[in-house]
Design a protein around this motif. Structure first.
Motif, mmCIF file in Angstrom:
data_model
loop_
_atom_site.group_PDB
_atom_site.id
_atom_site.type_symbol
_atom_site.label_atom_id
_atom_site.label_comp_id
_atom_site.label_asym_id
_atom_site.label_seq_id
_atom_site.Cartn_x
_atom_site.Cartn_y
_atom_site.Cartn_z
ATOM 1 N N ILE A 1 4.966 7.978 6.527
ATOM 2 C CA ILE A 1 3.658 7.328 6.586
ATOM 3 C C ILE A 1 2.572 8.306 6.976
ATOM 4 O O ILE A 1 1.448 8.238 6.493
ATOM 5 C CB ILE A 1 3.691 6.140 7.570
ATOM 6 N N ASP B 1 6.696 -5.451 -2.838
ATOM 7 C CA ASP B 1 5.388 -5.477 -2.194
ATOM 8 C C ASP B 1 4.540 -6.414 -3.038
ATOM 9 O O ASP B 1 4.661 -7.617 -2.916
ATOM 10 C CB ASP B 1 4.793 -4.066 -2.112
ATOM 11 N N PHE C 1 7.305 -0.615 0.936
ATOM 12 C CA PHE C 1 6.004 0.042 1.044
ATOM 13 C C PHE C 1 6.160 1.559 0.933
ATOM 14 O O PHE C 1 5.411 2.230 0.226
ATOM 15 C CB PHE C 1 5.373 -0.360 2.384
ATOM 16 N N LEU C 2 7.169 2.108 1.594
ATOM 17 C CA LEU C 2 7.373 3.555 1.567
ATOM 18 C C LEU C 2 7.809 4.035 0.185
ATOM 19 O O LEU C 2 7.344 5.066 -0.303
ATOM 20 C CB LEU C 2 8.417 3.954 2.610
ATOM 21 N N ARG D 1 4.940 4.102 -2.485
ATOM 22 C CA ARG D 1 4.002 5.224 -2.375
ATOM 23 C C ARG D 1 4.502 6.445 -3.147
ATOM 24 O O ARG D 1 3.718 7.300 -3.547
ATOM 25 C CB ARG D 1 3.803 5.610 -0.901
ATOM 26 N N TYR E 1 -0.167 3.361 -6.933
ATOM 27 C CA TYR E 1 -0.104 2.509 -5.746
ATOM 28 C C TYR E 1 -0.949 3.142 -4.641
ATOM 29 O O TYR E 1 -0.627 4.209 -4.140
ATOM 30 C CB TYR E 1 1.344 2.349 -5.281
ATOM 31 N N LYS E 2 -2.037 2.517 -4.313
ATOM 32 C CA LYS E 2 -2.939 3.054 -3.310
ATOM 33 C C LYS E 2 -3.031 2.088 -2.135
ATOM 34 O O LYS E 2 -2.971 0.870 -2.300
ATOM 35 C CB LYS E 2 -4.340 3.271 -3.898
ATOM 36 N N LEU E 3 -3.194 2.656 -0.971
ATOM 37 C CA LEU E 3 -3.337 1.861 0.246
ATOM 38 C C LEU E 3 -4.604 2.328 0.951
ATOM 39 O O LEU E 3 -4.800 3.525 1.150
ATOM 40 C CB LEU E 3 -2.124 2.075 1.156
ATOM 41 N N THR F 1 -3.407 1.167 5.825
ATOM 42 C CA THR F 1 -2.487 2.143 6.416
ATOM 43 C C THR F 1 -2.472 1.997 7.926
ATOM 44 O O THR F 1 -1.401 1.994 8.557
ATOM 45 C CB THR F 1 -2.905 3.577 6.039
#
Length: 738
Positions: free
Chosen positions: A27, A150, A188-189, A192, A198-200, A205
């Motif tokens: 992360i 997700d 989630f991990l 990415r 896939y953007k956060l 975050t």
């Protein structure tokens, strides 16, 4: 068939150690790499196996509209009664890892298709599990299957059976709840890495980080009340380096802090070390809010500060670029050495990478950087708080270029790969950032290439007061008496990294004054002291310890410090200095204080020369402290009680590190280090024993009779004082044979 559908849980049940591993590993990276995919899967699977006591686990991912087996585990208990079945399960696992099945196939396919979890037990779903047992080649008594999703489903985790030794016979509702949350975080991990689109957002975050760490979250500056009195006491560079923004007092030496990643324990430790403030409360904030606060209060928006904040994150992006660049290389000789010789870090990814490795290690509080060629990778490790930590894996084909770049930085022969070489890097020449550090570099050929170790030397670092080094009151009184003597020899012994140089310079700091002349010969100069004349040894031009010592004797010194006595010539001149009206301080590499005498005689020094010049020998080690925030007190067991009584004739409540620790100590139960010491002060009986060529055991016995406390006794005294644990004390300083 009865299928139980369960919604994802809201409350966090994932163990702290798993959350920490996932957070630190992925992360906190600006750009996760493809190589992180296997790490996430293996980490997740191993943790599920341990926590659920599972007999089998399979992790599936959707690839090209098919379901792929990405991880398969079978417990040894499946062939415990029939060892010949082990090969059969091994072959089956290898077959499954190559297998792909159409979407919607079987029970797993339905879970992936519907996105809903299920739980089967032998009591409620006997027929379905009987049919499943035919495919698995072992009896399935219970099964959990949870989707990885997700915004969309990307795979599933399936767990079969409890181990026969488990307290409960079947996987249950509690296990399903746990597995669902594991799947939520893992999804989630994985996304990415798997999905470039896939953007956060920074806020999302920060929300994930706060959730994983069970920390409060603030995303807007208007919700913060910052104590400007506290900010005025802190240097903005420290905040940039550590990622810790203190915002309120919680006591005289306790603060609340804002952080992007509250599990950045290296940053927290470095902040405490530099400011002497303990962090007792942490609030998570987004990256942009941290940067805005830093600019607002310190008006520092330069590229240097921004790079310092992102030092560790940039490495991962450069590593990905390197991997792609080197995948097509057929020969190491294709490397462009002209690019590597450039001082412009933007000229080549490798130049920038080496700089970032050094900066990341410095900001993380590392003392050494190990660059180690392996058969299939180039491993980079940092030594932090005395323990090596694996940090980066680089493509194996980048090995020669990385080593060549480091050699160029310290002016070593890049063509010589069969012999060890030593050098030094003045890092200020290779970076535009305000980093005043040197690196002592050593290379050595190994099986798969040259290994490099770089010792980080911070020019701005100063020696600690002598009272902060861990000396007991008894030892401190003896040591202070010795360093005030007008002549004689004071020696410190111990392995590399045991704090010898720090102790010597703390002693010099205490006795330094305008009315005495202090000369030092060092390799390298690790600490700078005002009013002390320090000389850097250069063996290549003939400026050795011995040559420097000869020069010092003609310069009217009162106190002489020699970095290390390694050979007969240096030893003879050092003893001559101690016998002719000078106080001489130096170091040797020996296990304890009494064995230092034997080390001198091995060099060819006459015993009477040793005995007549010696004031005191101090053997030392660094021992880890127990975390004072989460440690507990307990009565020692029989073995521990015996160790305490034999060492210090005492027994009582002792500290015990908690298994999972706390945020304050990085969930290790231990935080920081302190010195333990063994002081052998010369006396007539020891002088006589040395003159009569007594062995080390005899000298040690005499020293103990005259009040010497051994390393083991001092370590046990630290246990009595609640500073460390018995396990740490015994592992650092084993019980004495005498």
């Amino acid at each position: 068939m009865q299928v139980m559908i369960v919604n994802a849980p809201k409350k966090s049940n994932v163990s702290k150690s798993l959350r920490r591993s996932l957070l630190v590993k992925i992360i906190s990276k600006a750009i996760p790499t493809k190589e992180d995919l296997d790490s996430i899967i293996e980490l997740t699977a191993n943790k599920v196996i341990d926590d659920l006591n599972a007999q089998s686990i399979t992790l599936y991912l959707i690839e090209n509209e098919q379901i792929s087996f990405k991880y398969v585990y079978y417990s040894p208990s499946l062939w415990e009664q029939q060892p010949d079945l082990e090969n059969k399960f091994t072959e089956k696992r290898e077959q499954l890892l190559k297998l792909k099945i159409p979407l919607g196939t079987g029970l797993v396919g339905k879970v992936i298709q519907t996105g809903e979890s299920n739980i089967f037990t032998k009591e409620d779903n006997g027929n379905e599990l009987y049919n499943l047992s035919k495919n698995t080649d072992f009896e399935v008594t219970s099964m959990l299957t949870v989707p990885l999703k997700d915004q969309r489903v990307i795979g599933a985790i399936q767990v079969l059976n409890k181990e026969p030794t488990s307290e409960t016979p079947y996987l249950n509702q509690k296990d399903l709840t746990y597995l669902q949350e594991i799947a939520e975080y893992t999804s989630f991990l994985l996304l990415r890495i798997l999905d470039p689109n896939y953007k956060l957002s920074e806020q999302d975050t920060a929300r994930y980080v706060a959730s994983f760490t069970e920390s409060p979250l603030i995303t807007e500056e208007k919700d913060l009340v910052i104590d400007e009195r506290l900010i005025k006491t802190i240097n903005g560079e420290i905040i940039a380096q550590t990622g810790v923004f203190p915002y309120k007092f919680l006591g005289d030496k306790n603060v609340g802090a804002l952080m992007k990643n509250p599990l950045d324990y290296q940053g927290r430790e470095l902040f405490t070390l530099k400011t002497q403030f303990s962090i007792d409360e942490v609030i998570v904030i987004p990256n942009s809010l941290f940067d805005n606060l830093h600019r607002r209060f310190f008006n520092e928006s330069s590229a240097d500060q921004q790079n310092a904040l992102e030092s560790g994150q940039e490495i991962h992006a450069i590593t990905s670029q390197l991997k792609e660049s080197y995948e097509e290389l057929e020969k190491v000789s294709d490397i462009n050495l002209e690019e590597l010789k450039s001082e412009n870090e933007a000229s080549a990814p490798l130049v920038k990478l080496v700089n970032q490795i050094i900066e990341d290690a410095y900001y993380g509080g590392a003392s050494d950087i190990h660059i180690e060629p392996q058969e299939s990778r180039l491993l980079v490790r940092y030594r932090i708080d005395g323990v090596c930590v694996e940090k980066i894996n680089l493509p194996v084909k980048s090995c020669a270029a990385v080593i060549a770049r480091i050699k160029i930085m310290c002016d070593l022969d890049i063509a010589q790969k069969r012999l060890p070489q030593d050098g030094r890097i003045d890092f200020s020449k290779f970076t535009r950032k305000n980093l005043s550090i040197d690196l002592r570099v050593a290379t050595c050929p190994s099986l798969f290439g040259e290994k490099v170790v770089m010792r980080i030397l911070d020019k701005r670092k100063s020696a600690l007061p002598i009272t902060s080094l861990g000396f007991s009151e008894y030892n401190l009184q003896i040591y202070r008496h010795c360093i005030q003597q007008p002549y004689g020899m004071i020696l410190h012994c111990g392995p590399t990294g045991s704090g010898k140089s720090m102790t010597l310079f703390s002693a010099l700091k205490e006795i330094a004054s305008p009315d005495i002349n202090i000369q030092t010969a060092e390799d390298p100069v690790e600490y700078t002291l005002a009013g002390v004349n320090q000389v850097q040894v250069h063996k290549s031009i003939g400026l050795t310890f011995a040559a420097a010592l000869r020069s010092f004797l003609r310069m009217d010194p009162d106190v002489i410090l020699v970095g290390e006595i390694r050979d007969q010539e240096t030893a003879e001149i050092a003893i001559e200095a101690a016998l002719t009206g000078h106080l001489l301080l130096s170091t040797l590499h020996t296990n304890d204080a009494p064995s230092t005498v034997a080390r001198f005689t091995d060099m060819g020094i006459d015993p009477f020369m040793i005995s007549s010049s010696l004031l005191v020998i101090c053997a030392q080690r660094l021992i880890r402290r127990v975390c004072n925030k989460c440690c507990t007190k307990c009565m020692p067991d029989d073995t521990e009680k015996k160790l305490l009584e034999q060492a210090i004739q005492w027994s009582g409540e002792i500290p015990k590190a908690t298994e999972h620790g706390c945020l304050h100590c990085g969930e290790s139960g231990m935080r920081g280090r302190i010195g333990i010491h063994e002081l052998m002060q010369n006396c007539p009986e020891i002088t006589s024993a040395i003159n009569n060529n007594a062995d080390t055991a005899t000298i040690k016995e005499i020293a103990i009779k005259h009040g010497m406390r051994t390393l083991h006794q001092d370590a046990m005294a630290k246990v009595k004082e609640g500073i460390t644990t018995i396990l740490e004390a015994v592992s650092t300083a084993p019980p004495d044979k005498i």
